[in-house]
Structure formats: C-alpha cells, structure tokens
Motif scaffolding. Structure first.
Motif, mmCIF file in Angstrom:
data_model
loop_
_atom_site.group_PDB
_atom_site.id
_atom_site.type_symbol
_atom_site.label_atom_id
_atom_site.label_comp_id
_atom_site.label_asym_id
_atom_site.label_seq_id
_atom_site.Cartn_x
_atom_site.Cartn_y
_atom_site.Cartn_z
ATOM 1 N N PRO A 69 -8.476 16.629 -8.058
ATOM 2 C CA PRO A 69 -8.348 16.529 -6.594
ATOM 3 C C PRO A 69 -9.533 15.836 -5.929
ATOM 4 C CG PRO A 69 -8.834 18.789 -7.280
ATOM 5 C CD PRO A 69 -8.525 18.032 -8.517
ATOM 6 N N GLN A 70 -10.703 15.843 -6.571
ATOM 7 C CA GLN A 70 -11.877 15.228 -5.962
ATOM 8 C C GLN A 70 -11.777 13.703 -5.918
ATOM 9 O OE1 GLN A 70 -11.778 16.880 -8.758
ATOM 10 N NE2 GLN A 70 -12.964 15.908 -10.401
ATOM 11 N N VAL A 71 -10.940 13.111 -6.789
ATOM 12 C CA VAL A 71 -10.785 11.649 -6.772
ATOM 13 C C VAL A 71 -9.426 11.236 -6.208
ATOM 14 C CG1 VAL A 71 -12.340 11.378 -8.719
ATOM 15 C CG2 VAL A 71 -9.876 11.582 -9.145
ATOM 16 N N ARG A 72 -8.630 12.206 -5.804
ATOM 17 C CA ARG A 72 -7.275 11.924 -5.324
ATOM 18 C C ARG A 72 -7.273 10.933 -4.159
ATOM 19 N NH1 ARG A 72 -2.156 14.312 -5.064
ATOM 20 N NH2 ARG A 72 -1.089 13.985 -3.092
ATOM 21 N N GLN A 73 -8.109 11.181 -3.149
ATOM 22 C CA GLN A 73 -8.111 10.324 -1.975
ATOM 23 C C GLN A 73 -8.621 8.920 -2.297
ATOM 24 O OE1 GLN A 73 -6.645 11.445 0.865
ATOM 25 N NE2 GLN A 73 -6.732 9.267 1.387
ATOM 26 N N ASP A 74 -9.609 8.829 -3.199
ATOM 27 C CA ASP A 74 -10.114 7.513 -3.604
ATOM 28 C C ASP A 74 -9.024 6.699 -4.281
ATOM 29 O OD1 ASP A 74 -12.630 7.966 -2.606
ATOM 30 O OD2 ASP A 74 -13.448 8.709 -4.500
ATOM 31 N N ILE A 75 -8.240 7.356 -5.137
ATOM 32 C CA ILE A 75 -7.152 6.656 -5.815
ATOM 33 C C ILE A 75 -6.110 6.190 -4.809
ATOM 34 C CG2 ILE A 75 -5.248 6.914 -7.458
ATOM 35 C CD1 ILE A 75 -7.003 8.847 -9.034
ATOM 36 N N ILE A 76 -5.723 7.089 -3.903
ATOM 37 C CA ILE A 76 -4.707 6.746 -2.913
ATOM 38 C C ILE A 76 -5.173 5.589 -2.026
ATOM 39 C CG2 ILE A 76 -3.492 7.599 -0.860
ATOM 40 C CD1 ILE A 76 -3.353 10.325 -2.201
ATOM 41 N N ASN A 77 -6.454 5.605 -1.656
ATOM 42 C CA ASN A 77 -6.991 4.550 -0.795
ATOM 43 C C ASN A 77 -6.982 3.186 -1.470
ATOM 44 O OD1 ASN A 77 -7.455 6.399 1.257
ATOM 45 N ND2 ASN A 77 -9.605 6.689 0.741
ATOM 46 N N ASN A 78 -7.024 3.163 -2.795
ATOM 47 C CA ASN A 78 -7.064 1.901 -3.528
ATOM 48 C C ASN A 78 -5.682 1.420 -3.971
ATOM 49 O OD1 ASN A 78 -10.001 0.915 -4.153
ATOM 50 N ND2 ASN A 78 -10.084 3.131 -4.315
ATOM 51 N N ILE A 79 -4.647 2.190 -3.687
ATOM 52 C CA ILE A 79 -3.287 1.764 -4.009
ATOM 53 C C ILE A 79 -2.754 0.925 -2.849
ATOM 54 C CG2 ILE A 79 -0.927 2.520 -4.471
ATOM 55 C CD1 ILE A 79 -2.063 5.060 -5.689
ATOM 56 N N PRO A 80 -2.392 -0.332 -3.077
ATOM 57 C CA PRO A 80 -1.905 -1.177 -1.974
ATOM 58 C C PRO A 80 -0.583 -0.661 -1.429
ATOM 59 C CG PRO A 80 -1.576 -2.276 -4.088
ATOM 60 C CD PRO A 80 -2.392 -1.049 -4.367
ATOM 61 N N ALA A 81 -0.366 -0.894 -0.142
ATOM 62 C CA ALA A 81 0.883 -0.474 0.501
ATOM 63 C C ALA A 81 2.056 -1.243 -0.105
ATOM 64 C CB ALA A 81 0.807 -0.720 2.001
ATOM 65 N N PRO A 82 3.182 -0.583 -0.319
ATOM 66 C CA PRO A 82 4.337 -1.283 -0.906
ATOM 67 C C PRO A 82 4.925 -2.298 0.062
ATOM 68 C CG PRO A 82 4.955 0.933 -0.213
ATOM 69 C CD PRO A 82 3.474 0.845 -0.046
ATOM 70 N N THR A 83 5.428 -3.375 -0.482
ATOM 71 C CA THR A 83 6.171 -4.360 0.300
ATOM 72 C C THR A 83 7.659 -4.160 0.029
ATOM 73 O OG1 THR A 83 6.154 -6.007 -1.475
ATOM 74 C CG2 THR A 83 4.270 -5.996 0.058
ATOM 75 N N ILE A 84 8.492 -4.783 0.844
ATOM 76 C CA ILE A 84 9.929 -4.655 0.604
ATOM 77 C C ILE A 84 10.292 -5.264 -0.753
ATOM 78 C CG2 ILE A 84 12.205 -5.419 1.376
ATOM 79 C CD1 ILE A 84 11.365 -5.050 4.194
ATOM 80 N N LEU A 85 9.675 -6.393 -1.082
ATOM 81 C CA LEU A 85 9.986 -7.035 -2.355
ATOM 82 C C LEU A 85 9.623 -6.145 -3.533
ATOM 83 C CD1 LEU A 85 10.994 -9.521 -3.826
ATOM 84 C CD2 LEU A 85 8.677 -10.467 -3.701
ATOM 85 N N SER A 86 8.398 -5.600 -3.533
ATOM 86 C CA SER A 86 7.985 -4.741 -4.647
ATOM 87 C C SER A 86 8.809 -3.460 -4.689
ATOM 88 C CB SER A 86 6.493 -4.399 -4.525
ATOM 89 O OG SER A 86 6.227 -3.638 -3.356
ATOM 90 N N THR A 87 9.123 -2.917 -3.514
ATOM 91 C CA THR A 87 9.907 -1.691 -3.444
ATOM 92 C C THR A 87 11.318 -1.898 -3.987
ATOM 93 O OG1 THR A 87 8.650 -0.886 -1.539
ATOM 94 C CG2 THR A 87 10.846 0.047 -1.878
ATOM 95 N N MET A 88 11.962 -2.973 -3.555
ATOM 96 C CA MET A 88 13.333 -3.206 -3.999
ATOM 97 C C MET A 88 13.378 -3.545 -5.485
ATOM 98 S SD MET A 88 14.844 -2.354 -1.364
ATOM 99 C CE MET A 88 16.414 -2.452 -2.215
ATOM 100 N N ASN A 89 12.329 -4.184 -6.002
ATOM 101 C CA ASN A 89 12.290 -4.423 -7.449
ATOM 102 C C ASN A 89 12.294 -3.101 -8.212
ATOM 103 O OD1 ASN A 89 12.320 -7.214 -7.379
ATOM 104 N ND2 ASN A 89 10.091 -7.391 -7.277
#
Length: 294
Positions: free
Chosen positions: A83-103
């Motif tokens: 849990p101590q690195v959870r927020q750091d990981i989430i912050n470094n995950i790019p927001a999904p795009t429609i193209l990546s999501t639909m793939n």
C-alpha cells in the motif's frame, strides 16, 4: 691479419655502444605537449560515449522477457500487497484512451466468443453453454463498466465521453441473448448501467455549458443520433437518457422540451443504418473515437 680483425671488433663495439646510447636517450624523451591533448581528447570521447550508452541493468533485461499478462499480475500484486507504493504506481499509469480501451475490450470479446463450446449448429444459447462462458461474460461486462466510470468523469471532454459510450453500447448489443431469460440478467443490468452513464454524461455536459463551455451543433446532433438509435434498438432501455438529453441539451439542435420529446429525438436519428450494426474495428480510427474537439 690479427691486427685487422682486432680493428674491426673495436669498430663493432663502438657502433653497439653508440646505438645503445641512442636507445637510452630516446626512452628518456618525455611526451611532447602536442601528444598530451590527443590522449586527453580520447579519454573525453570515451567518457561521453559511456554516458550516452549506459549498460542495461539486469532488472531491465528481465522485464523485457515478461509477457504483458505477467507484468499486469506483478503490478496488481504490488497494488494489493504494497500500500505504501500504491499511489506512486497509480500516478505513473497513463490515462486510458478510447483506442487503447477498445483494443482491450475487443480482445476480451474475442476471447469470450472463442470460449464457447463447439456446436455443429453454431454457438449455443442454452443453460449449459451459459455456464461454460459465464465467467468470461462477467469479466467483459465488469471491464466495460469500469472504463465507463473513467470516461464519464468530469475530467474527460464530452466528445470523448459520448464516443466511448457509443462504442460500449454497441458492444452491449453484440452480447448473446440466451434461451433462458434468467441468464439475460447480466445484459439487462449492463444496459441499465449504460443508461445511467449516458445520463451522467448529459448532466456533466449541461453543467459545462452553464460554466461557459461551447459545443458545436454538429457534435450535439451526433450524440443525440447515437443515443436515439441505441434506444430504438433496445426497445426503450435508454428512454431516461433520451428524456434527459432532450431536456438539457436538446435546445442546441432545436429539440423542444415537450411531451413529444421522444418522437423528436427519434427523428434526429433519421433513417440511416443503426451505428451498432457496423463492425467496431472499422470505427476505431474515426474522429469520434479519437475524441477531437469540434
């Protein structure tokens, strides 16, 4: 004769002594000033090259060997157990795009259909088949819902939001209808959730308008057309969303907020083929998928 040989030997010793002295003098000569910068220059070049091409770490090489699913499992494990690195990981995950999501969703949909047991008459719709594919169906529906939560957030521009909802609803239409009506509850619940997401997107867009945002009538017409077509195809599952759209956004394209708003909204759809009948893959590169502002 002896005297001549003695003279030659004396001359040979003198030559050797002279050559030895020259060699000693040469070895004692220090490098010239011109030679020193050359060695210094080579050292600088090696240093710069080493900085440009650092050696890969063993960790990086190991990560290259991992498949995508393995990486996802590792990240999910870290999110759960660290849990101590959870927020750091989430912050470094790019927001999904429609193209990546639909793939992702199309890949899940393909795996779901491939999981159907063989039937010489085509994919079955009986209870046995439903029990075999239910887990894959539930995962697909759950993932659609999770992505819908993201794309209907206030941070996402309405054009992108409505484009995703259009594609997600198309995917819902393609889910199988089962012989046993009880097995269709998953699909009905998804329709209800999507209806709520359309309503949320409409309310957010209306709020943005009150805060000074502007949208072209062409974009609003596209949104209305898609929603009306989905409502017509499902025989009324999106009636609430259609009413909300007409009430909050209809004035932008000349829809009166009156008792006949459903008929007016249906007219916006015109007689063009229903969008969800087209293969989803053929629409992934359209302007509406990219979510460009109009």
């Amino acid at each position: 004769m002896a005297s001549y040989q003695q003279q030659e030997m004396a001359r040979g010793r003198k030559r050797r002594n002279s050559e030895d002295e020259e060699m000693a003098d040469a070895s004692a000569i220090k490098p010239t000033a011109a030679a020193a910068p050359r060695r210094s220059f080579k050292c600088v070049k090696l240093s710069e090259n080493s900085k440009r091409n650092p050696k890969r770490s063993t960790r990086g090489a190991l990560l290259d060997t991992l498949e995508k699913d393995a990486l996802i499992n590792i990240i999910n494990s870290l999110l759960t157990t660290q849990p101590q690195v959870r927020q750091d990981i989430i912050n470094n995950i790019p927001a999904p795009t429609i193209l990546s999501t639909m793939n992702v969703l199309i890949d899940m949909e393909r795996k779901f259909h491939n999981s159907f047991p063989f039937n010489k008459n085509g994919p079955g719709r009986d209870d046995y088949t439903f029990s075999r594919v239910r887990d894959g169906l539930s995962d697909l529906i759950d993932t659609i819902t999770q992505y819908a939560n993201h794309f209907t957030s206030a941070q996402v521009f309405p054009t992108t939001c409505f484009a995703f909802l259009d594609h997600a609803t198309q995917m819902a239409h393609r889910l199988p209808t089962w012989d046993n009506e009880d097995n269709n509850k998953l699909k009905r619940d998804l329709y209800q959730d999507l209806n709520d997401f359309w309503k949320l997107a409409i309310q957010t867009t209306s709020s943005n308008l009150r805060q000074g945002e502007c949208y072209s009538s062409e974009s609003v017409s596209d949104w209305a057309r898609s929603l009306a077509q989905h409502n017509s195809f499902t025989h009324g599952y999106f009636t609430e969303a259609v009413h909300d759209f007409t009430r909050h956004l209809g004035y932008m394209i000349g829809l009166p907020a009156a008792s006949n708003e459903m008929a007016e909204a249906a007219n916006v759809a015109s007689a063009t083929p229903i969008c969800h009948l087209a293969p989803l893959e053929s629409t992934l590169t359209s302007a509406s998928v990219v979510g460009a502002r109009r």
